[in-house]
Scaffold this active site. Sequence first.
Site, short mmCIF file in Angstrom:
data_model
loop_
_atom_site.label_atom_id
_atom_site.label_comp_id
_atom_site.label_asym_id
_atom_site.label_seq_id
_atom_site.Cartn_x
_atom_site.Cartn_y
_atom_site.Cartn_z
N ARG A 132 1.04 -1.37 0.25
CA ARG A 132 -0.13 0.03 0.03
C ARG A 132 0.66 1.18 -0.13
O ARG A 132 0.38 2.45 -0.53
CB ARG A 132 -1.34 0.11 1.08
CG ARG A 132 -1.79 1.21 1.20
CD ARG A 132 -3.07 1.19 1.82
NE ARG A 132 -3.38 0.17 3.18
CZ ARG A 132 -3.94 -1.05 2.54
NH1 ARG A 132 -4.92 -0.60 1.46
NH2 ARG A 132 -4.61 -1.38 3.42
N TYR A 133 1.51 1.58 0.33
CA TYR A 133 2.96 2.22 0.91
C TYR A 133 4.08 2.23 -0.38
O TYR A 133 4.26 1.12 0.02
CB TYR A 133 3.73 2.94 2.39
CG TYR A 133 2.35 2.83 3.83
CD1 TYR A 133 1.64 3.83 3.86
CD2 TYR A 133 2.09 1.66 4.39
CE1 TYR A 133 0.40 4.14 4.36
CE2 TYR A 133 0.96 1.93 5.07
CZ TYR A 133 0.26 3.02 5.40
OH TYR A 133 -0.71 3.30 5.98
N ARG A 136 7.70 0.58 2.02
CA ARG A 136 6.99 -0.88 3.02
C ARG A 136 5.35 -1.82 2.68
O ARG A 136 4.97 -1.71 2.30
CB ARG A 136 6.56 -0.37 4.28
CG ARG A 136 5.47 0.30 5.29
CD ARG A 136 6.28 1.50 6.13
NE ARG A 136 4.88 2.50 6.17
CZ ARG A 136 5.02 3.31 5.88
NH1 ARG A 136 5.14 4.43 4.79
NH2 ARG A 136 3.96 3.82 6.32
N CYS A 145 -3.52 -18.13 14.20
CA CYS A 145 -3.30 -17.50 15.66
C CYS A 145 -3.02 -18.93 16.79
O CYS A 145 -4.17 -19.72 16.77
CB CYS A 145 -4.07 -17.10 15.71
SG CYS A 145 -4.07 -15.36 14.71
N CYS A 149 -9.56 -13.33 18.20
CA CYS A 149 -9.58 -12.32 19.08
C CYS A 149 -10.96 -12.31 18.09
O CYS A 149 -11.10 -12.56 17.35
CB CYS A 149 -9.03 -11.48 18.95
SG CYS A 149 -7.18 -11.46 19.24
N CYS A 152 -11.52 -9.63 15.23
CA CYS A 152 -10.45 -9.86 14.19
C CYS A 152 -10.27 -8.51 12.55
O CYS A 152 -11.87 -9.20 12.67
CB CYS A 152 -9.98 -10.82 14.43
SG CYS A 152 -8.74 -11.04 13.07
N ARG A 154 -9.21 -9.12 10.06
CA ARG A 154 -8.25 -10.16 9.22
C ARG A 154 -9.47 -11.51 9.10
O ARG A 154 -9.09 -13.03 8.89
CB ARG A 154 -7.58 -10.46 8.88
CG ARG A 154 -6.36 -9.53 9.07
CD ARG A 154 -5.14 -9.57 8.12
NE ARG A 154 -4.02 -8.36 7.37
CZ ARG A 154 -3.33 -8.33 8.43
NH1 ARG A 154 -2.76 -8.72 9.66
NH2 ARG A 154 -2.77 -7.14 8.31
N ASP A 313 -11.65 -1.67 13.35
CA ASP A 313 -11.80 -2.13 11.91
C ASP A 313 -13.84 -2.27 11.72
O ASP A 313 -13.98 -3.34 12.41
CB ASP A 313 -11.07 -2.51 10.94
CG ASP A 313 -9.51 -1.86 10.84
OD1 ASP A 313 -9.90 -0.97 11.14
OD2 ASP A 313 -8.60 -2.77 10.59
N ASP A 350 -7.96 3.17 10.76
CA ASP A 350 -7.09 2.76 8.97
C ASP A 350 -8.37 2.83 8.58
O ASP A 350 -9.53 2.07 8.25
CB ASP A 350 -6.82 1.07 9.39
CG ASP A 350 -6.04 0.50 8.15
OD1 ASP A 350 -5.46 1.04 7.48
OD2 ASP A 350 -5.41 0.08 9.33
N LYS A 357 -3.11 4.34 7.40
CA LYS A 357 -3.66 4.30 8.13
C LYS A 357 -3.95 5.90 8.81
O LYS A 357 -2.57 6.53 8.58
CB LYS A 357 -2.35 3.95 9.49
CG LYS A 357 -2.15 2.42 9.79
CD LYS A 357 -1.52 1.83 10.23
CE LYS A 357 -1.70 0.12 10.65
NZ LYS A 357 -1.13 0.07 9.12
C1 PLP Z 1 0.33 -0.45 8.44
C2 PLP Z 1 0.57 -1.11 8.05
C3 PLP Z 1 1.74 -1.28 7.16
C4 PLP Z 1 3.24 -0.46 8.15
O1 PLP Z 1 2.50 0.48 8.39
P1 PLP Z 1 3.41 1.66 9.37
O2 PLP Z 1 2.42 3.06 10.31
O3 PLP Z 1 5.02 1.70 9.28
O4 PLP Z 1 3.91 0.65 11.01
C5 PLP Z 1 1.98 -1.69 6.08
N1 PLP Z 1 1.92 -1.96 5.09
C6 PLP Z 1 0.35 -2.04 5.66
C7 PLP Z 1 -0.38 -2.73 4.06
C8 PLP Z 1 -0.40 -1.61 5.93
O5 PLP Z 1 -1.65 -2.25 6.59
S1 SF4 Z 2 -5.94 -9.60 16.11
FE1 SF4 Z 2 -6.52 -11.60 14.28
S2 SF4 Z 2 -5.05 -11.81 13.48
FE2 SF4 Z 2 -4.66 -10.22 15.40
S3 SF4 Z 2 -4.69 -12.04 16.65
FE3 SF4 Z 2 -6.32 -11.68 17.35
S4 SF4 Z 2 -7.27 -13.58 15.83
FE4 SF4 Z 2 -5.03 -13.43 14.80
#
Ligand code: PLP
Ligand code: SF4
Length: 389
Positions: A132-133, A136, A145, A149, A152, A154, A313, A350, A357
């Site tokens: 996305r960025y 990184r 996991c 949670c 979550c 995801r 989220d 996010d 973010k």
């Molecule tokens: C959170 C995230 C990152 C890392 O973000 P930082 O602000 O640098 O900690 C990188 N890629 C994705 C897709 C993310 O969701």
């Molecule tokens: S938030 Fe989702 S990915 Fe993170 S530890 Fe909990 S269940 Fe696993």
Amino acid sequence: MEGLSISSEPPSCNLAGKLKPELAEFIENPASRPQCWYDWKWQLKNRITSLEVIRELIPLTRREEEGIKRATGRLAMAITPYFFSLIDRQDPKCPIRKQAIPRLEEFSVASCEMIDPCGEDSHAPVPGLVHRYPDRALLIVTDSCAMYCRYCTRKRMVGEEHPPMSIERFEDAYKYIKSKKSIRDVLISGGDPLMMKTEILEHYISRLRSIPHLEIIRIGTRVPVTLPMRVNDELVSMLRKYHPLYLSIHFSHPKEITPEVSTACAKLADAGIPLGSQTVLLKGINDKPSIMKKLMHELLKARVRPYYLYQCDMAMGTSHFRTPVSVGMNIIEELRGHTTGYAVPTFVVDAPGGGGKIPVAPTYLISQAKGKVTLRNYENKIFNYTEPE
Ligand SMILES: *Cc1c(COP(=O)(O)O)cnc(C)c1O
Ligand code: SF4
């Protein structure tokens, strides 16, 4: 568990066929058989995953019973005996319990809620890699996991349906990262990367380390909190070979910082791994400034630097966990200036759909005129600053 070999264990640890009373005994008194309790593979093998077992261990509310029934076969549910032992059995409002045990509310989906709330799948140039960025990337290496949670983000993909990222699929992600000179930071996430065998995780980390333009590697994990015994000497001596390596640990509540968790953090910190925290703002769990402040203080004592506080989220069935954004802003306002600057995380939303973010902070800048700014401090006192001509 896919990809894990279970070590041979003393016969007194073998719960096969007599799970209920024996597990209750373990949870009551972990110290009675430490050779099992402190074995992370034993913890994983004996996770609590069914209504029948939970029911034997604690009195459930009707909403929990219904939630567990509906989750069965649809949404991942697993709780390590260790994490389960932190639950207050008499209190349905227990913050550990609310994070781990499904409730009926999880099945009311608000119209705004999404399968993939942060638009990760649409930003994946190769499967398992979210870019996305520019500088990184996020690498999703497993869907497992130690504890799932309920909030979550995801949810769509966690749950041990698939084995950890295959070597072949990893090679595609690796080639992509290698070909993009702009990527200087890779965040290894999941699921939870520390659920993988140490050798497999090492294979991925060492391959990434061989990319010259990759400056730092980060791992996002909740295992030090839900399965602290996983942080053993074998894991730590592997990780310390790959500096600069950072770890972001997901914490929700001060009750989670037990002596076992502090020991796990100390091992990692002693190996020179900088530790940061990530916390999701959760209604009825950590949405009070006093609880959040206590969590941040406990983190600093455990040598973890608070990093992000996330607005929850809009994942499916999370309305009962979500708060207004103003609640998070107010928490930051109650921290900044009132306690150690290191104890103040950055509060972020996010962006739904994939904008990344976005920090949201209380405003301390009252006005900005030519050559002069007016500010307020944490006590609401007003100050002027004169800028150079
Ligand atoms: C959170 C995230 C990152 C890392 O973000 P930082 O602000 O640098 O900690 C990188 N890629 C994705 C897709 C993310 O969701
Ligand atoms: S938030 Fe989702 S990915 Fe993170 S530890 Fe909990 S269940 Fe696993």
